[in-house]
Design a protein around this motif. Sequence first.
Motif, short mmCIF file in Angstrom:
data_model
loop_
_atom_site.label_atom_id
_atom_site.label_comp_id
_atom_site.label_asym_id
_atom_site.label_seq_id
_atom_site.Cartn_x
_atom_site.Cartn_y
_atom_site.Cartn_z
N PHE A 1 5.02 -0.47 -7.82
CA PHE A 1 4.00 0.54 -8.36
C PHE A 1 2.84 0.18 -8.50
CE2 PHE A 1 2.45 3.77 -11.43
CZ PHE A 1 2.43 4.73 -10.58
N GLN A 2 2.74 -0.78 -9.46
CA GLN A 2 1.40 -1.29 -10.18
C GLN A 2 0.83 -1.94 -8.81
OE1 GLN A 2 2.80 -2.72 -14.47
NE2 GLN A 2 2.54 -4.09 -13.09
N THR A 3 1.34 -2.82 -7.91
CA THR A 3 0.80 -3.36 -6.89
C THR A 3 0.27 -2.19 -5.91
OG1 THR A 3 2.53 -5.01 -7.13
CG2 THR A 3 1.11 -4.97 -4.81
N MET A 4 0.90 -1.01 -5.74
CA MET A 4 0.41 0.10 -4.85
C MET A 4 -0.79 0.62 -5.39
SD MET A 4 2.52 3.67 -4.25
CE MET A 4 2.22 4.15 -5.84
N ILE A 5 -0.79 0.86 -6.79
CA ILE A 5 -2.01 1.52 -7.37
C ILE A 5 -3.14 0.34 -7.14
CG2 ILE A 5 -2.89 2.27 -9.34
CD1 ILE A 5 -0.88 3.97 -8.14
N VAL A 6 -2.83 -0.94 -7.32
CA VAL A 6 -4.07 -1.92 -7.38
C VAL A 6 -4.73 -1.78 -6.04
CG1 VAL A 6 -4.58 -4.12 -7.41
CG2 VAL A 6 -3.36 -3.28 -9.35
N ASP A 7 -3.69 -2.05 -5.17
CA ASP A 7 -4.41 -1.98 -3.54
C ASP A 7 -5.12 -0.67 -3.22
OD1 ASP A 7 -2.77 -4.25 -3.36
OD2 ASP A 7 -1.77 -3.87 -1.86
#
Length: 960
Positions: free
Chosen positions: A127-133
């Motif tokens: 989820f964090q990676t999705m948001i960052v990207d």
Amino acid sequence: MKLDLDFQEKFEQRHIAPNQQDTASMLETVGVSSMDQLIEQTVPAQIRLKNPLNLPPAKSEFDYLNDLKVVASYNKVFKSYIGQGYYDVIVPGVIQRNILENPGWYTQYTPYQAEIAQGRLQALLNFQTMIVDLTGMEIANASLLDEGTAAAEAMFMQYSLRKNADAKIFFVSEDVFPQTIDILKTRSAPYGIEIQIGDHREVELTDKMFGAIVQYPAGNGAIYNYADFAQKGHEKGIKLTVVVDLLSLTLLTPPGEWGADIVVGTSQRFGVPMGFGGPHAAFFATKEEYKRSMPGRIIGVTIDNAGNYALRMALQTREQHIRRDKATSNICTAQALLAIMAGMYAAYHGPKGLKKISERIHGLTVLLASALNELGYDQKNEFFFDTIQLELGDLLNSIHAEAVNNEVNFNYKGSLTSISLDETTSLEDVLILVKIFAKVKGKTIHDLNIAELKSAVESQFPSELVRTSSYLDHPVFNTHYSEHEMLRYIKSLEAKDLSLCHSMIALGSCTMKLNATTEMVPVTWAEFSKMHPFAPIDQVGGYMQIFNELNNWLSEITGFAAMSLQPNAGAQGEYAGLMVIRAYHMDRGDHHRNVALIPSSAHGTNPASAAMAGMKIVVVKCDERGNIDVNDLKIKAEEHKDDLSCLMVTYPSTHGVFEESIIEICQIIHNNGGQVYMDGANMNAKVGLTSPATIGADVCHLNLHKTFCIPHGGGGPGMGPIGVAKHLVNYLPGHSVVDINHEKSIHAVSSAPWGSASILIISHAYIAMMGGEGLANATRYAILNANYIKARLEKSYPVLYSGSAGRCAHEMILDCRSFKSFGIEVTDIAKRLMDYGFHAPTVSFPVAGTLMVEPTESEPKHELDRFCDAMIAIRSEIEEVENGTADKVNNPLKNAPHTSAVVTANEWEHPYSRQTAAFPLPYVAAYKFWPSVGRVNDTFGDRTLICSCPPVESYAEEAV
């Protein structure tokens, strides 16, 4: 044989686990002759209720669901084009069935014990990676409550980072959603922050401003290029928060590429139902340099004691209430379950799939705009993603009537009407909309060449805002496209996590009890899940009946005059209650009343919430028995009588004891002009036996995700409604979009008027099926189960506090501090419990070096015995270290937990056996849960903070 025609199965007997025979045995172990005697020795006579709860008779599970189906039919599920941050979605079946409806995911606890939480930690890292990207930022947290509160957290972070102490103005674009502006008004008031609302294109930015916030796309659907605005702000030292539509960022240039300092929003569009307002996972992304100021939880990469890739909650002080009165945030509950769903949605569709969904939504919106333009309507937005805005003038009423006839809802604001399309919108839906508008003009759809309009559809974005950067390149978002692959991926993560499906989770203060299937079933019914929170009130009769009944039942249970169901977390309930008290004092002209007395034993969110409400915290001592020092309280109450606002008190105490002086304590506060705020975290020891109002409280929040059976979901969702005495009812939270306002309501504390409305059904079901007698019995058994564990363990572990008759309430504190003298930490006990198949009780709260144990009423005697046997066996292992039989460093506690890889390795270099490591008691083999990693290395992770999914190769490089 006589047949019993009146037999009806009672839900109470399914919820409360100990049977009659076990109850008798447990009472004997405790040392009492009856349940009544135990309660008499535990709950002070002066606060016990004289009459049973006046609630409707308990319903069976079968009858409740049948009756609720009728209630659900009172909700009219119109096609929603309201938008405003809430959109209908297609929940992939593999995610709905295997996460949202799966107790293996929704009964997990917050991942404090990382070794048995690697599955959800990975899902949250996704989820964090999705948001960052998608946002183009450098770091993101693992979710917040909703979009409005995420925006408020951003405002506070900007405020705390300001370099000019005189800067008190926060600029808010008038195109930010109104519910978000409402929350910003609530959160800014106690700090004297001035909210300046205006047009970002015309505002004069000054040195008196510390921050600004805009919406992208704007609340009216328009797309603006904010790059110049961001640059001008930075020149003045003004940081910029951007509230985004996450799905639009697959097509639009992300804010991180044009100057945003903070990006917030909701991930609801990523496969999470509207649910009449929630629960939904908000997000918070920012720059790396602000990581230690960022609110909420962060999941980070580290290694375990064998050097293997592992995850844990990074920078453990992310939960800012640990900073107590120094905190700028009181976050305790996240929205982990919903964040996990959103991350899985992105993994299932991948970057290409998400882009196709966005392009389709945008294309249909362009087609609709073109068709309405051909019909002569005035569409206001030059550039847009999924929302068009129309000036309808005299045609407004006709359009509204025709829309209702076709069972569709638009968003109306004066003569302006906006229409927002979503993932569920089809070409057929667009044609229905065109027919509505054509009919009002006296035309038909045949007057348009739809085929020609379709062929002319092109993107309606400014060229400089068309996204060119890549996103979601990590393998996790490019692997699981088939349902079989996704199913196996979800199950592989689930298998790494211990939940209530495996064993009891005896967390003190957190009440991990049964989340019954029947309570959960209605949450995903379309009549509840597909409702927009701003749907017209005449379309939501089912929800209104549930809210009214729940309000009445919770008022009866607490003894209060009314409830607000809006706060969607326990700590937010604290904050809301304190803001109600603040409004009450200010309305009476007592602006100076801003001192909050808080016992030293209080949960950290108490002082954090008080600080956020603009109060000055004065700490009250506790005596050697863990009770509030009444003399110290009296001295401080009288010392501050002219500016006393309230006392914050948890009851039973945070130490798990019914303090017998509680009525006197409340009276002292009232005598000195203050109000009593009662923390409802321990309500599971009170329901049906006593009540906050009986004790003398003025306000109390209820953790519905504890006492009233909403599941914890791996760290959220939660609900924290507040009950208030009659004199405070008029100050309960209101809302700027839906009129739920009382005469003097404070501004909203949550984005949706009834918070995370869809999960209120769970608590409604619990109360309806238990009835008054069942609820009281649940409390009695919570107390019995706790005292049974106390009786079995107190010879092995000193119990730190107890009442005058030697009884604990529903929880107790086991003192493990003496073990430190020979090298055993309480953490070692927590990790060793994993080898026995258990999640540790609450570690080092409220007293460092202790374990706080709460079994709940849902655990049967044999499960309590398994836990006690494990704890007693661990005590024997500790004794071996103490007397030198076991090595002080190389022993089962220090090396715990033991993974299957360690136990089955060719080499075994420990002085104890593999059997001792993995199967320390006979029952463990039948129940064995293998931790997927060894003890995690927090220091390594904080030294090399990685909070998104790096390439797999890099983990190996870091470990070398």
